[in-house]
Design an enzyme around this catalytic site. Sequence first.
Site, mmCIF file in Angstrom:
data_model
loop_
_atom_site.group_PDB
_atom_site.id
_atom_site.type_symbol
_atom_site.label_atom_id
_atom_site.label_comp_id
_atom_site.label_asym_id
_atom_site.label_seq_id
_atom_site.Cartn_x
_atom_site.Cartn_y
_atom_site.Cartn_z
ATOM 1 N N LYS A 225 0.825 -1.202 0.000
ATOM 2 C CA LYS A 225 0.000 0.000 0.000
ATOM 3 C C LYS A 225 0.867 1.262 0.000
ATOM 4 O O LYS A 225 2.026 1.268 0.438
ATOM 5 C CB LYS A 225 -0.928 0.006 1.220
ATOM 6 C CG LYS A 225 -1.991 -1.104 1.217
ATOM 7 C CD LYS A 225 -3.069 -0.841 0.191
ATOM 8 C CE LYS A 225 -4.121 -1.950 0.119
ATOM 9 N NZ LYS A 225 -5.012 -1.985 1.284
ATOM 10 N N ARG A 259 -3.778 -10.423 4.103
ATOM 11 C CA ARG A 259 -3.958 -10.499 2.655
ATOM 12 C C ARG A 259 -2.719 -9.894 2.004
ATOM 13 O O ARG A 259 -2.448 -8.707 2.168
ATOM 14 C CB ARG A 259 -5.223 -9.746 2.254
ATOM 15 C CG ARG A 259 -5.543 -9.749 0.769
ATOM 16 C CD ARG A 259 -6.832 -8.966 0.508
ATOM 17 N NE ARG A 259 -7.178 -8.960 -0.904
ATOM 18 C CZ ARG A 259 -6.740 -8.064 -1.790
ATOM 19 N NH1 ARG A 259 -5.902 -7.096 -1.395
ATOM 20 N NH2 ARG A 259 -7.110 -8.122 -3.059
#
Length: 277
Positions: A225, A259
Amino acid sequence: MIWQTSRFQIDLSRPRVMGIVNVTPDSFSDGGRYFTKSGGFAAALAHCEQLIKDGADLLDIGGESTRPGASPVQLAAELARVLPVVRHAVSLGVPVSVDTYKPEVMRAVLDLGADIINDIWALRQPGALQAVAEHPSCGVCLMHMHREPQTMQSAPMEGDVVAQVLAFLQRAARELQDAGVEQTRIVLDVGIGFGKTVAQNFALLARQQEFLAAGYPLLAAWSRKSSLAAVAAPEMADRMVPSVAAALLAVERGARVVRVHDVRETVQALQVWAAAR
């Protein structure tokens, strides 16, 4: 702690690694790597198999990028991307999650044997809650998102992010249970990067244990991210180590599922963590 899904009761007494399979041309990290305009799926199918060899406990398949500013994908296109991969993945012996917010896709993949619906909209799209509630046992991951992918980073959240996200997720889970879905089928995701500032994302990690009071398992999705880029790795190619570190910190603070793109490295890090415990 058990996560009830279509075909599996997933034991969450130890943290589980969910491997990401993006069947998209434009995902922020690996867009186009497992997608071809000609419709060939060999790379995506091989990726599913490799992630399992690397130690993935679950697979998460998505046919629409939800990165900031991403354009919506038409239903027919998403089905064409996802269904062939799901059809193969359900034969590999691990739980299969599908990342979608469209009820038509939910029903189609559940009919193929998919185990989990992973919805960034937390079943707020018309018909989505009903699609999950009508299924006798599928698992579901409810994620918090501020606004929508096209606008979420143009005006991020304000105020106490933890309190707001917790209240939203508790409400979404209650609505799902009111529709007849048992609590054991539900996992929560705070939505790292979905309408939050860098500081807010790290506040969600620092205070993650506050979400455990809601009584549901937590899924953490920090992999590659942009918040990691802001503090450690501006280049995408350098985000593996920060991603593994974030996953490990999330597990240390109570996450039961992480994840990730980098499955092998995350599995190895969790093995060291488990040995230390």
